[in-house]
Design a protein around this motif. Sequence first.
Motif, PDB file in Angstrom:
ATOM      1  N   VAL A   1       0.838  -1.196   0.000  1.00 34.11           N
ATOM      2  CA  VAL A   1       0.000   0.000   0.000  1.00 34.11           C
ATOM      3  C   VAL A   1       0.873   1.245   0.000  1.00 34.11           C
ATOM      4  O   VAL A   1       1.787   1.369   0.815  1.00 34.11           O
ATOM      5  CB  VAL A   1      -0.924   0.022   1.225  1.00 34.11           C
TER       6      VAL A   1
ATOM      7  N   ALA B   1      -3.970   6.639  -3.908  1.00 36.37           N
ATOM      8  CA  ALA B   1      -3.664   5.374  -3.244  1.00 36.37           C
ATOM      9  C   ALA B   1      -3.372   4.287  -4.266  1.00 36.37           C
ATOM     10  O   ALA B   1      -4.040   4.203  -5.295  1.00 36.37           O
ATOM     11  CB  ALA B   1      -4.838   4.955  -2.363  1.00 36.37           C
TER      12      ALA B   1
ATOM     13  N   GLY C   1      -2.688  -0.016  -4.203  1.00 34.77           N
ATOM     14  CA  GLY C   1      -2.766  -1.179  -3.322  1.00 34.77           C
ATOM     15  C   GLY C   1      -3.860  -1.083  -2.271  1.00 34.77           C
ATOM     16  O   GLY C   1      -3.956  -1.928  -1.381  1.00 34.77           O
ATOM     17  N   PHE C   2      -4.704  -0.036  -2.378  1.00 34.30           N
ATOM     18  CA  PHE C   2      -5.780   0.176  -1.403  1.00 34.30           C
ATOM     19  C   PHE C   2      -6.842   1.040  -2.053  1.00 34.30           C
ATOM     20  O   PHE C   2      -6.522   2.033  -2.706  1.00 34.30           O
ATOM     21  CB  PHE C   2      -5.234   0.900  -0.170  1.00 34.30           C
TER      22      PHE C   2
ATOM     23  N   THR D   1      -9.769   5.354  -5.699  1.00 33.05           N
ATOM     24  CA  THR D   1      -8.344   5.286  -5.385  1.00 33.05           C
ATOM     25  C   THR D   1      -7.735   6.653  -5.132  1.00 33.05           C
ATOM     26  O   THR D   1      -6.595   6.733  -4.674  1.00 33.05           O
ATOM     27  CB  THR D   1      -7.570   4.611  -6.534  1.00 33.05           C
TER      28      THR D   1
ATOM     29  N   TYR E   1      -1.677   2.734   7.299  1.00 36.44           N
ATOM     30  CA  TYR E   1      -0.905   3.156   6.134  1.00 36.44           C
ATOM     31  C   TYR E   1      -0.912   4.674   6.047  1.00 36.44           C
ATOM     32  O   TYR E   1      -1.961   5.309   6.197  1.00 36.44           O
ATOM     33  CB  TYR E   1      -1.515   2.572   4.850  1.00 36.44           C
TER      34      TYR E   1
END
Length: 127
Positions: free
Chosen positions: A2, A24, A26-27, A77, A116
């Motif tokens: 992330v 973002a 990965g998330f 995202t 994160y």
Amino acid sequence: DVQLQASGGGLVQAGGSLRLSCAASGFTLDDGAIAWLRQAPGKEREGVSCISSGDHSALYGDSVKGRFNISSDNAKTTIYLQMNGLKPEDTAVYYCAAGLEWLVNSCPLWDYEYNYWGQGTQLTVSS
């Protein structure tokens, strides 16, 4: 893996507007909540706003209610923080953070809940 990339900070006069972006990878908002937090020199980190997974409900800190708006793009995202009516006391480094994969339709403003973090972007509001 992330990664969060905050951008859009800068210098603005009091009463002005600015939009921050948090990109973002990965998330997404399907995975959990995303928040904006800020830290001014000599002060503790403060939760500004968050947006939840599920129904994308939003929460705002008392100091920014009615002036800031959090939203996401269609891909969920990129999270935006539209800041209007800026005040010198909004001057801070703004961070985006993500996490709480277990929580749906709600999000907290407490920084310790988020796992994160992005690198921060500086906002300076001149009087």
